[in-house]
Design an enzyme around this catalytic site. Structure first.
Site, PDB file in Angstrom:
ATOM      1  CE  LYS A  54      -2.707  -2.703   3.081  1.00 13.74           C
ATOM      2  NZ  LYS A  54      -2.910  -2.160   4.347  1.00 13.74           N
ATOM      3  N   GLY A  55       2.008   0.921  -0.070  1.00  9.88           N
ATOM      4  CA  GLY A  55       2.791   2.017   0.413  1.00  9.88           C
ATOM      5  C   GLY A  55       2.785   3.009  -0.254  1.00  9.88           C
ATOM      6  CG  ASP A 111       6.626   1.963  -0.036  1.00  2.54           C
ATOM      7  OD1 ASP A 111       7.063   1.651  -1.095  1.00  2.54           O
ATOM      8  OD2 ASP A 111       5.634   2.217   0.556  1.00  2.54           O
ATOM      9  CG  ASP A 114      15.963  -0.971   3.304  1.00  3.51           C
ATOM     10  OD1 ASP A 114      17.354  -1.019   3.753  1.00  3.51           O
ATOM     11  OD2 ASP A 114      15.104  -1.496   4.767  1.00  3.51           O
ATOM     12  CE  LYS A 142      14.851   2.876   5.537  1.00  3.35           C
ATOM     13  NZ  LYS A 142      14.400   1.951   6.699  1.00  3.35           N
ATOM     14  CG  PHE A 163      11.275   2.064  10.052  1.00  2.00           C
ATOM     15  CD1 PHE A 163      11.542   1.133   8.889  1.00  2.00           C
ATOM     16  CD2 PHE A 163      10.589   2.655  10.848  1.00  2.00           C
ATOM     17  CE1 PHE A 163      10.129   0.429   9.033  1.00  2.00           C
ATOM     18  CE2 PHE A 163       9.544   2.149   9.900  1.00  2.00           C
ATOM     19  CZ  PHE A 163       9.473   0.873   9.113  1.00  2.00           C
ATOM     20  CB  VAL A 164      11.663   7.237   7.163  1.00  2.00           C
ATOM     21  CG1 VAL A 164      13.057   7.502   7.450  1.00  2.00           C
ATOM     22  CG2 VAL A 164      12.063   6.094   5.652  1.00  2.00           C
TER      23      VAL A 164
END
Ligand code: IMP
Ligand code: MG
Length: 196
Positions: A54-55, A111, A114, A142, A163-164
């Protein structure tokens, strides 16, 4: 950061948030830039945006309105096996594309990248369906964390290892409705980043 960003932040969120990493104004400007770039690059083509739920839903909604071309969009939902914070690279598809993508000019809208393992798996899956072209557009990435090389054509912001949350990104499904990107203070990844 503009004061605006903090107005209307729920009190229940406030105490858990650290520094703002990217303001809503910076996001707006970057999304417009990315949209203009895609508009130029796809001047002769009709892109199919594939958003990863969903990001990426907020990003896709804003990005699509900055692309001044005929386009279509679709969504996929995936879940990665392994703990909630560490991706294993093994991905389960919860919602597949509605239509075939063979011969289409696909742009995967994500989104955040990482480790890159999720996207690596997804790109192999999509490539097997023979799109005419396949590109990646991510809003955040990242820095220095990728464990597999991901060919990213459109990239918004390189950020640190904390972590954001916000602008679609969640922690346990919350915080997606913040308009900006902010560190989640009390999170193992954030604490690990602070130690190193
Ligand atoms: P990767 O497979 O390690 O690249 O993980 C990518 C996915 O993990 C993203 O699509 C996000 O859903 C999630 N993710 C990675 N880092 C963060 C973060 O800092 N906040 C929220 N979600 C994150
Ligand atoms: Mg995601």
């Amino acid at each position: 950061m503009e004061v605006d960003d903090l107005v209307g932040v729920p009190e229940a969120y406030g105490a858990q948030l650290g520094e703002v990493v990217v303001t809503s104004e910076q996001i707006r400007a970057k999304v417009a830039e990315l949209g203009a770039e895609i508009t130029r690059d796809y001047a002769e083509k009709e892109p199919l945006l594939v958003g990863i739920l969903k990001g990426a839903s907020l990003f896709l909604a804003d990005l699509a309105r900055e692309i001044h071309r005929p386009l279509r969009f679709d969504f996929m939902a995936i879940s990665s096996y392994g703990s909630a914070t560490k991706t294993s690279g093994v991905v389960r598809i919860l919602k597949d594309l509605d239509h075939e993508i063979e011969g289409q000019h696909v742009i995967v809208v994500e989104d955040i990248i990482d480790s890159g393992l999720t996207l690596n798996y997804l790109l192999r899956y999509l490539r097997a369906r023979r799109p005419a072209s396949l590109e990646v557009c991510t809003l955040f990435s990242k820095e220095g964390r990728q464990r597999v090389p991901i060919p990213v054509r459109y990239e918004g912001f390189k950020i640190g290892p904390e972590f954001v949350v916000g602008y679609g990104l969640d922690f346990q499904e919350r915080f997606r409705n913040l308009g900006f990107l902010v560190v989640l203070a009390d999170h193992p990844e954030t604490r690990a980043a602070r130690r190193s």
